[in-house]
Design an enzyme around this catalytic site. Structure first.
Site, mmCIF file in Angstrom:
data_model
loop_
_atom_site.group_PDB
_atom_site.id
_atom_site.type_symbol
_atom_site.label_atom_id
_atom_site.label_comp_id
_atom_site.label_asym_id
_atom_site.label_seq_id
_atom_site.Cartn_x
_atom_site.Cartn_y
_atom_site.Cartn_z
ATOM 1 N N LYS A 1 -4.824 50.705 51.478
ATOM 2 C CA LYS A 1 -5.545 51.415 52.555
ATOM 3 C C LYS A 1 -7.007 51.640 52.163
ATOM 4 O O LYS A 1 -7.500 52.773 52.117
ATOM 5 C CB LYS A 1 -4.865 52.733 52.918
HETATM 6 P P1 BMP Z 1 9.427 55.063 53.909
HETATM 7 O O1 BMP Z 1 10.243 54.041 54.744
HETATM 8 O O2 BMP Z 1 10.099 55.407 52.625
HETATM 9 O O3 BMP Z 1 9.027 56.285 54.698
HETATM 10 O O4 BMP Z 1 8.081 54.339 53.461
HETATM 11 C C1 BMP Z 1 7.079 53.968 54.372
HETATM 12 C C2 BMP Z 1 5.985 53.199 53.681
HETATM 13 O O5 BMP Z 1 5.054 52.778 54.656
HETATM 14 C C3 BMP Z 1 5.198 53.992 52.678
HETATM 15 O O6 BMP Z 1 4.829 53.114 51.632
HETATM 16 C C4 BMP Z 1 3.966 54.439 53.402
HETATM 17 O O7 BMP Z 1 2.847 54.567 52.538
HETATM 18 C C5 BMP Z 1 3.749 53.305 54.369
HETATM 19 N N1 BMP Z 1 3.119 53.702 55.644
HETATM 20 C C6 BMP Z 1 3.689 54.645 56.480
HETATM 21 O O8 BMP Z 1 4.752 55.203 56.198
HETATM 22 N N2 BMP Z 1 3.074 54.954 57.664
HETATM 23 C C7 BMP Z 1 1.917 54.365 58.066
HETATM 24 O O9 BMP Z 1 1.442 54.654 59.143
HETATM 25 C C8 BMP Z 1 1.358 53.393 57.221
HETATM 26 C C9 BMP Z 1 1.967 53.078 56.020
HETATM 27 O O10 BMP Z 1 1.441 52.148 55.253
#
Ligand code: BMP
Length: 480
Positions: free
Chosen positions: A310
């Protein structure tokens, strides 16, 4: 065909004059304006010899211009017979655009056999404002057909070519009106007064600027195969190849802070994912060997690595963050995520760090976030999409990270959507989850990101397979 094409062009111009395809006087154009010169190429169908001459000239012209295309489409109606002859001579299939959709049967606007992603060359007799070509381009693009070039017999030099170019279509004209008048003047068919009068008319009657028209195709109805043809980004094409061959639209967010856990998860989930996403700065025991091992697993299981960095700083800083430091992200991450708030220079900065390397690299721009209460507004999202469409570095953008279906309209861009879990209970820290089917069908994700939904499972391999199956089924249902 005679070798000297300029002689043949002269012959054609004079013949067109002889058969009254050009008239001088006072006429009304399609848009109601008065004009001292009127081209009526419709009359040509009564003169097979002139028709043949024109078709042969166009045939040579198309070859000279090195235009690549799979189909030919004449703008209705005058250019239809010309397009038919070219199609037959080139042995390229024709498409016909109806002016109105049929009220019975298939109700199709475009007749012919084609698939989304196929390319088509436009044939037109005259350009004035460019609007007729643009109507045809818009109907073809609405079917997912790629239109990059238009061949035109006469450009009236009234701003139409610029309007068409603005919409991403290159214009190749056999004659400009000034050249045409020059030929008739040298052959003593018209006098200096006539040439001057028409030149003044042209200079004083320039078409108004037509804004760029966005393609109206519904991206979410197209297959990954069609999207492959429409993508401009080389790394997005590689990603689509992986998605198609492995039948997976699952990205694993490998958010662990131990290298061993990430590598184990990558090996277990590897057969079911198209992308493995890292947050390299959360790893406690980062080392170069880890990067080598992860790269080997990416090759073993055929997935791409995305570093979810990011980036959000000025061009010079992101260039250093991408290429230097202890992580050297540009060396191993096929893809990185980037905030758009810096503006276009962030893409330039990142590209700069690649130093012209031959490795394929690309970015996913963030247009929305999945967290509750995110400060991103609809106008920020819209500006992000404008940044992509107007950027000279557009081929560096593989896709967009977002949450809403309408954000990504360009079928060449991939929508990556995080916040996906079969059990949608929240994490207490603002993350918002939706089921795999919802993320693909309702949110329009082309690739869904799953982190804890897989990582916290007892059996990572089986859970990755389960997510892959649900996401892929949702995609198949979405396009049918
Ligand atoms: P999880 O499914 O465990 O919540 O992980 C989501 C992943 O996607 C994380 O690595 C987070 O940094 C990334 N992410 C997110 O959740 N929302 C966004 O809007 C953008 C992301 O990159």
């Amino acid at each position: 065909m005679v070798a000297d094409s300029s002689e043949v062009l002269k012959t054609l111009a004079i013949k067109l004059h002889e058969i009254d395809a050009i008239k001088f006087g006072n006429f009304q154009t399609k848009s109601g304006l008065q004009t001292p010169i009127y081209f009526d190429l419709r009359v040509i169908i009564a003169h097979p010899d002139v028709m043949d001459l024109l078709a042969n000239l166009l045939l040579n012209f198309v070859e000279e211009q090195q235009v690549e295309y799979e189909h030919i489409c004449g703008v209705p109606y005058t250019a239809l017979p010309i397009a038919t002859l070219l199609s037959s001579k080139q042995q390229k299939p024709m498409l016909i655009r109806r002016k109105e959709a049929k009220s019975y049967g298939t109700k199709k606007l475009i007749e012919g056999k084609f698939g989304a992603g196929d390319s088509c060359l436009i044939i037109e007799d005259i350009i004035t404002s460019g609007s007729s070509i643009l109507e045809t381009v818009s109907d073809l693009r609405a079917e997912g057909i790629v239109v990059n070039d238009a061949i035109v017999v006469i450009d009236r030099e009234q701003g139409g070519a610029a309007n068409i170019t603005r919409n991403g279509v290159r214009v190749h004209s056999l004659f400009k009106i000034s050249e045409f008048l020059g030929i008739l003047r040298s052959a003593n068919r018209i006098d200096d007064v006539c040439v001057r009068e028409i030149s003044e008319y042209i200079a004083n009657n320039q078409a108004s600027v037509k804004q760029k028209e966005e393609p109206t195709i519904d991206r979410t109805k197209l297959s990954y195969e069609a999207r492959l043809k429409l993508s401009k980004s080389p790394i997005a094409k590689d990603l689509l190849q992986i998605i198609i061959s492995k039948k997976t639209n699952l990205c694993l967010a490998a958010d662990s802070n131990k290298t061993v856990d990430i590598l184990n998860a990558a090996d277990a989930a590897g057969p079911y994912i198209c992308v493995l996403k890292t947050h390299i700065d959360i790893i406690d025991d980062f080392n170069d060997e880890f990067v080598r091992s992860l790269t080997a697993l990416a090759a073993k299981h055929n997935f791409l690595i995305m570093e979810d960095r990011k980036f959000a700083d000025i061009g010079n800083t992101v260039s250093l963050q991408y290429g230097s430091g202890i992580f050297h992200i540009a060396d191993w991450a096929h893809l990185v995520t980037v905030h758009s708030l810096t503006g276009p220079s962030i893409l330039q900065g990142l590209k700069n760090a690649l130093n012209g390397s031959s490795e394929k690299r690309g970015v996913f721009l963030l247009a929305e976030l999945s967290s509750a209460g995110s400060l991103i507004t609809p106008s920020y999202t819209e500006s992000t999409m404008k940044l992509v469409s107007s950027s000279p570095d557009a081929d560096f953008v593989a896709g967009i990270v977002c949450q809403t279906k309408g954000v990504v309209q360009d079928p060449g861009l991939l929508q990556l959507t995080p916040g996906c879990k079969i059990d949608t209970t929240t994490d207490g820290l603002g993350q918002q989850y939706n089921t795999p089917a919802y993320v693909v069908k309702e949110k329009g994700a082309d690739i869904a990101v799953v982190g804890r939904g897989i990582l916290n499972a007892k059996d990572i391999r089986a859970t990755a397979e389960l997510y892959r199956d649900q996401l892929w089924t949702a995609y198949c249902e979405r396009i049918n």
